[in-house]
Motif scaffolding. Structure first.
Motif, PDB file in Angstrom:
ATOM      1  N   LYS A 199       0.840  -1.210   0.000  1.00 53.28           N
ATOM      2  CA  LYS A 199       0.000   0.000   0.000  1.00 53.28           C
ATOM      3  C   LYS A 199       0.872   1.255   0.000  1.00 53.28           C
ATOM      4  O   LYS A 199       0.609   2.202  -0.747  1.00 53.28           O
ATOM      5  N   ARG A 200       1.912   1.277   0.842  1.00 52.48           N
ATOM      6  CA  ARG A 200       2.766   2.487   0.860  1.00 52.48           C
ATOM      7  C   ARG A 200       3.847   2.428  -0.213  1.00 52.48           C
ATOM      8  O   ARG A 200       4.401   3.435  -0.601  1.00 52.48           O
ATOM      9  N   ARG A 201       4.143   1.238  -0.705  1.00 52.96           N
ATOM     10  CA  ARG A 201       5.166   1.110  -1.756  1.00 52.96           C
ATOM     11  C   ARG A 201       4.621   1.570  -3.118  1.00 52.96           C
ATOM     12  O   ARG A 201       5.364   2.018  -3.975  1.00 52.96           O
ATOM     13  N   ILE A 202       3.306   1.389  -3.314  1.00 59.13           N
ATOM     14  CA  ILE A 202       2.706   1.856  -4.575  1.00 59.13           C
ATOM     15  C   ILE A 202       2.387   3.345  -4.393  1.00 59.13           C
ATOM     16  O   ILE A 202       1.349   3.718  -3.850  1.00 59.13           O
ATOM     17  N   ASN A 203       3.323   4.176  -4.819  1.00 58.44           N
ATOM     18  CA  ASN A 203       3.187   5.606  -4.528  1.00 58.44           C
ATOM     19  C   ASN A 203       2.870   6.433  -5.773  1.00 58.44           C
ATOM     20  O   ASN A 203       2.960   7.646  -5.764  1.00 58.44           O
ATOM     21  N   SER A 204       2.529   5.732  -6.855  1.00 57.24           N
ATOM     22  CA  SER A 204       2.214   6.476  -8.077  1.00 57.24           C
ATOM     23  C   SER A 204       1.027   5.815  -8.780  1.00 57.24           C
ATOM     24  O   SER A 204       0.920   4.582  -8.801  1.00 57.24           O
ATOM     25  N   SER A 205       0.139   6.666  -9.340  1.00 57.77           N
ATOM     26  CA  SER A 205      -1.025   6.099 -10.027  1.00 57.77           C
ATOM     27  C   SER A 205      -0.601   5.399 -11.326  1.00 57.77           C
ATOM     28  O   SER A 205      -1.246   4.460 -11.786  1.00 57.77           O
ATOM     29  N   GLN A 206       0.491   5.867 -11.913  1.00 57.49           N
ATOM     30  CA  GLN A 206       1.046   5.213 -13.116  1.00 57.49           C
ATOM     31  C   GLN A 206       2.316   4.468 -12.698  1.00 57.49           C
ATOM     32  O   GLN A 206       3.316   5.099 -12.360  1.00 57.49           O
ATOM     33  N   ILE A 207       2.236   3.160 -12.721  1.00 57.57           N
ATOM     34  CA  ILE A 207       3.414   2.387 -12.308  1.00 57.57           C
ATOM     35  C   ILE A 207       4.318   2.185 -13.530  1.00 57.57           C
ATOM     36  O   ILE A 207       3.928   1.517 -14.481  1.00 57.57           O
ATOM     37  N   ASN A 208       5.508   2.807 -13.479  1.00 60.57           N
ATOM     38  CA  ASN A 208       6.432   2.668 -14.616  1.00 60.57           C
ATOM     39  C   ASN A 208       7.240   1.360 -14.509  1.00 60.57           C
ATOM     40  O   ASN A 208       7.116   0.626 -13.529  1.00 60.57           O
ATOM     41  N   ASP A 209       8.064   1.108 -15.528  1.00 53.82           N
ATOM     42  CA  ASP A 209       8.849  -0.132 -15.573  1.00 53.82           C
ATOM     43  C   ASP A 209       9.676  -0.326 -14.301  1.00 53.82           C
ATOM     44  O   ASP A 209       9.685  -1.401 -13.712  1.00 53.82           O
ATOM     45  N   GLU A 210      10.342   0.760 -13.903  1.00 57.06           N
ATOM     46  CA  GLU A 210      11.271   0.670 -12.777  1.00 57.06           C
ATOM     47  C   GLU A 210      10.545   0.285 -11.480  1.00 57.06           C
ATOM     48  O   GLU A 210      10.957  -0.627 -10.763  1.00 57.06           O
ATOM     49  N   LEU A 211       9.441   1.014 -11.218  1.00 53.10           N
ATOM     50  CA  LEU A 211       8.679   0.727  -9.989  1.00 53.10           C
ATOM     51  C   LEU A 211       8.058  -0.669 -10.060  1.00 53.10           C
ATOM     52  O   LEU A 211       8.058  -1.411  -9.074  1.00 53.10           O
ATOM     53  N   SER A 212       7.534  -1.028 -11.227  1.00 51.15           N
ATOM     54  CA  SER A 212       6.909  -2.344 -11.380  1.00 51.15           C
ATOM     55  C   SER A 212       7.923  -3.464 -11.099  1.00 51.15           C
ATOM     56  O   SER A 212       7.629  -4.412 -10.358  1.00 51.15           O
ATOM     57  N   ILE A 213       9.103  -3.336 -11.684  1.00 51.32           N
ATOM     58  CA  ILE A 213      10.136  -4.368 -11.481  1.00 51.32           C
ATOM     59  C   ILE A 213      10.552  -4.420 -10.009  1.00 51.32           C
ATOM     60  O   ILE A 213      10.746  -5.496  -9.442  1.00 51.32           O
ATOM     61  N   GLU A 214      10.601  -3.246  -9.369  1.00 46.71           N
ATOM     62  CA  GLU A 214      10.966  -3.194  -7.940  1.00 46.71           C
ATOM     63  C   GLU A 214       9.889  -3.884  -7.081  1.00 46.71           C
ATOM     64  O   GLU A 214      10.205  -4.682  -6.189  1.00 46.71           O
ATOM     65  N   LEU A 215       8.614  -3.583  -7.393  1.00 48.33           N
ATOM     66  CA  LEU A 215       7.513  -4.200  -6.624  1.00 48.33           C
ATOM     67  C   LEU A 215       7.440  -5.714  -6.871  1.00 48.33           C
ATOM     68  O   LEU A 215       7.234  -6.495  -5.943  1.00 48.33           O
ATOM     69  N   ASN A 216       7.613  -6.094  -8.137  1.00 45.14           N
ATOM     70  CA  ASN A 216       7.591  -7.530  -8.466  1.00 45.14           C
ATOM     71  C   ASN A 216       8.702  -8.266  -7.733  1.00 45.14           C
ATOM     72  O   ASN A 216       8.502  -9.373  -7.212  1.00 45.14           O
ATOM     73  N   SER A 217       9.871  -7.632  -7.716  1.00 40.30           N
ATOM     74  CA  SER A 217      11.019  -8.236  -7.058  1.00 40.30           C
ATOM     75  C   SER A 217      10.753  -8.380  -5.557  1.00 40.30           C
ATOM     76  O   SER A 217      11.084  -9.407  -4.943  1.00 40.30           O
ATOM     77  N   PHE A 218      10.116  -7.346  -4.976  1.00 45.70           N
ATOM     78  CA  PHE A 218       9.762  -7.394  -3.554  1.00 45.70           C
ATOM     79  C   PHE A 218       8.817  -8.577  -3.280  1.00 45.70           C
ATOM     80  O   PHE A 218       9.040  -9.361  -2.344  1.00 45.70           O
ATOM     81  N   ILE A 219       7.784  -8.732  -4.118  1.00 49.94           N
ATOM     82  CA  ILE A 219       6.814  -9.828  -3.923  1.00 49.94           C
ATOM     83  C   ILE A 219       7.522 -11.183  -4.038  1.00 49.94           C
ATOM     84  O   ILE A 219       7.336 -12.075  -3.198  1.00 49.94           O
ATOM     85  N   LYS A 220       8.359 -11.330  -5.061  1.00 52.19           N
ATOM     86  CA  LYS A 220       9.034 -12.628  -5.272  1.00 52.19           C
ATOM     87  C   LYS A 220      10.014 -12.947  -4.149  1.00 52.19           C
ATOM     88  O   LYS A 220      10.145 -14.105  -3.755  1.00 52.19           O
ATOM     89  N   THR A 221      10.661 -11.903  -3.623  1.00 48.33           N
ATOM     90  CA  THR A 221      11.576 -12.127  -2.487  1.00 48.33           C
ATOM     91  C   THR A 221      10.784 -12.612  -1.270  1.00 48.33           C
ATOM     92  O   THR A 221      11.211 -13.534  -0.565  1.00 48.33           O
ATOM     93  N   GLU A 222       9.628 -12.002  -1.041  1.00 48.20           N
ATOM     94  CA  GLU A 222       8.797 -12.414   0.092  1.00 48.20           C
ATOM     95  C   GLU A 222       8.300 -13.855  -0.088  1.00 48.20           C
ATOM     96  O   GLU A 222       8.286 -14.639   0.860  1.00 48.20           O
TER      97      GLU A 222
END
Lengths: 109, 195
Positions: free
Chosen positions: B96-119
């Motif tokens: 919820k706090r990591r998604i800080n933009s209404s438009q998720i760009n490549d960089e943020l998306s890859i960072e969030l995906n990586s976070f989920i996969k690490t978890e």
């Protein structure tokens, strides 16, 4: 001899990810990777530039027969993923390969 | 008394004696048959009792084994590792706090995906791998639930169809699937019977 599989031919229109076991099975069957690895020394897999994720669930099903046939070391030697976008497949690939081999050897199987 | 009268009297006595003899034989044979049936019944009851008590003993041993296995499963796997399960789902909710933009760009998306996969990877190592050696079926069911959850979250984040900074859309596409998966996994663990 080297063979190329271009994943852009198998992506869901509009999607920036490859996820799910069903999709993995679909791409495995349609790319004929299992047959290609038997007839070629090397297989190169091209990842589209704008891809944001290729999940282990997809990779496990896509690569299961190849990994089981070649083993870990030969798999990394003979199957090469080529990415030119921001996404780096290394961690997901390692997770999928380890998972295939670990569960194959699961004690309760 | 003539000859015919004598023959009639003789026949009368002979037939009477023969009839008495048959009744005694039938009675003896019947007694033998009853005795044989009794012995048979006795053997049958003895054998079936023995079989029943043997089955009850095996059943009791199986129940004890299951009970010991279930207790071990609870004491050595679930109780010490349960905080990892809670951490996994709590950490995912930090999206919820990591998604800080209404438009998720490549960089943020890859960072969030990586976070989920690490978890997901941490959860597997800290929780589900311990179950693999106890019950393959339960391991597979939990793995599938986690996989479906992470696939769905990564697809929603990567494909960018929704503005996930919108609280309602975040709840629908991120928070609810996380909570639903958590409840399903807890239910799988609670209903495990030690088989």
């Amino acid at each position: 001899m080297e063979t190329i599989i271009d994943l852009s031919a198998f992506r869901t229109p509009g999607s920036k990810v490859f996820t799910g076991r069903d999709r993995g099975i679909f791409v495995r069957n349609n790319s004929k990777i299992d047959e290609l690895i038997s007839s070629s020394n090397h297989v190169e897999i091209l990842v589209p530039d704008d891809i944001r994720s290729i999940n282990p669930s997809f990779l496990e099903e896509f690569l299961i027969n190849v990994v089981q046939k070649l083993g870990k070391n030969d798999f990394y030697k003979n199957v090469l993923f080529k990415t030119s976008g921001r996404y780096n497949i290394e961690d997901d690939l390692q997770e999928a390969v380890d998972s295939i081999l670990r569960e194959e050897n699961g004690l309760s199987r | 008394m003539d000859f015919q009268d004598n023959k009639f009297i003789l026949n009368f006595f002979v037939e009477k004696e023969s009839s008495d003899l048959q009744l005694a034989d039938i009675s003896n044979i019947a007694q033998v048959i009853i005795a044989i049936i009794n012995v048979g019944l006795l053997i049958y009851i003895f054998c079936s009792d023995r079989k029943r008590s043997k089955e009850a003993k095996i059943d009791e041993e199986n129940k004890n084994f299951k009970s010991i296995k279930l207790q071990g499963f609870k004491d050595f796997i679930i109780t010490p590792n349960f905080p990892h399960l809670q951490d996994f789902f709590s950490n995912l909710l930090t999206l919820k706090r990591r998604i800080n933009s209404s438009q998720i760009n490549d960089e943020l998306s890859i960072e969030l995906n990586s976070f989920i996969k690490t978890e997901v990877s941490k959860f597997r190592v800290n929780f589900n791998d311990a179950i693999l050696n106890v019950n393959r079926d339960l391991f597979d069911k939990i793995k599938l639930k986690i996989e479906n959850l992470s696939d769905n979250l990564i697809t929603v984040i990567s494909d960018g169809e929704f503005n996930l900074t919108d609280p309602e859309l975040f709840i629908t596409h991120i928070e609810s699937p996380i909570n639903y998966a958590k409840n399903e996994i807890v239910a799988l663990i609670i209903t495990y019977k030690g088989d």
